[in-house]
Design an enzyme around this catalytic site. Sequence first.
Site, short mmCIF file in Angstrom:
data_model
loop_
_atom_site.label_atom_id
_atom_site.label_comp_id
_atom_site.label_asym_id
_atom_site.label_seq_id
_atom_site.Cartn_x
_atom_site.Cartn_y
_atom_site.Cartn_z
N HIS A 1 34.74 14.63 -29.46
CA HIS A 1 35.84 13.67 -29.64
C HIS A 1 37.18 14.25 -29.19
O HIS A 1 37.38 15.47 -29.16
CB HIS A 1 35.94 13.24 -31.11
CG HIS A 1 36.27 14.36 -32.05
ND1 HIS A 1 37.56 14.83 -32.22
CD2 HIS A 1 35.48 15.10 -32.86
CE1 HIS A 1 37.55 15.81 -33.09
NE2 HIS A 1 36.31 16.01 -33.50
N GLU B 1 30.16 15.63 -37.85
CA GLU B 1 30.60 17.02 -37.84
C GLU B 1 29.93 17.78 -38.99
O GLU B 1 29.47 17.19 -39.97
CB GLU B 1 32.13 17.06 -37.98
CG GLU B 1 32.77 18.44 -38.05
CD GLU B 1 32.44 19.32 -36.86
OE1 GLU B 1 31.30 19.82 -36.80
OE2 GLU B 1 33.32 19.51 -35.99
N TYR C 1 32.49 20.70 -44.24
CA TYR C 1 33.21 21.93 -44.58
C TYR C 1 33.44 22.12 -46.07
O TYR C 1 34.23 22.99 -46.48
CB TYR C 1 34.52 22.01 -43.80
CG TYR C 1 34.30 22.60 -42.44
CD1 TYR C 1 34.27 23.97 -42.23
CD2 TYR C 1 34.05 21.78 -41.35
CE1 TYR C 1 34.02 24.51 -40.99
CE2 TYR C 1 33.79 22.30 -40.10
CZ TYR C 1 33.78 23.67 -39.93
OH TYR C 1 33.51 24.20 -38.70
N LYS D 1 43.97 25.83 -42.28
CA LYS D 1 43.29 27.08 -41.98
C LYS D 1 44.18 28.29 -42.28
O LYS D 1 43.72 29.28 -42.87
CB LYS D 1 42.87 27.11 -40.51
CG LYS D 1 42.03 28.33 -40.15
CD LYS D 1 41.67 28.35 -38.68
CE LYS D 1 42.79 28.91 -37.84
NZ LYS D 1 42.41 29.11 -36.44
#
Length: 247
Positions: free
Chosen positions: A9, A87, A90, A98
Amino acid sequence: MTQLVLIRHGESTWNLENRFTGWTDVELTPTGVAQAQQAGRLLKQAGIDFDTVYTSVLKRAIWTAWHCLDGMDRTWLPVIKDWRLNERHYGGLQGLNKADMAKQFGDEQVLLWRRSYDVPPPPLEANDPRSERSDVRYAKLAANQVPLTECLKDTVARVLPLWYGTLAPAIAAGQRLVIVAHGNSIRALVKHLNNISDADIVGVNIPNGIPLVYDLDANLKPTSKYYLGGADAAAQAASVSALQADG
């Protein structure tokens, strides 16, 4: 010989904000829209056409597919959505920055969660508002099919049944497919197609919005693969993707 095209994407809002995305359903940025449209133009210029598009159930991939098809003047083609192309999940990192996580847990630990093959991040609690277990799009799935966290190994484990059960038979029957998905679901396919080891897949990055073309033989083994737009542009884009939070 047949061709298979894989497209990650376009840039999402959380890519831009350096936040772990996973199964969170976020928008494309204007840059992401432009990347998707350019992917379609590159495919049209290369004379590559399709019969069917497969994508995830997350709108950053769905909209990338739509914008890509618009760039090809192929908006009438069927688009099939499958959660197994989502995806990687997580877990407790979803929605978090992050850099902030690196400050809290250390660079080494965050890198292990991000890039190792078989070490998942801490899981979400089932009642965490970030959990997708109450999301209507997954209502037909068993609870254990909607993850609370995943490593790449887990992503491979859900993508390969789709490959063997649906995608590979369609290609073998002569269907020309494009798969518009996510960095880690595409890495799962690339790992399988190229027989990449668990250790070596750690270093593979997939750039946003650049078509990856596979030429496949009669046994669906790759005879060549290349990025449209040139290897240098793809490598530069992949290096940028590697610095962003995954998703």
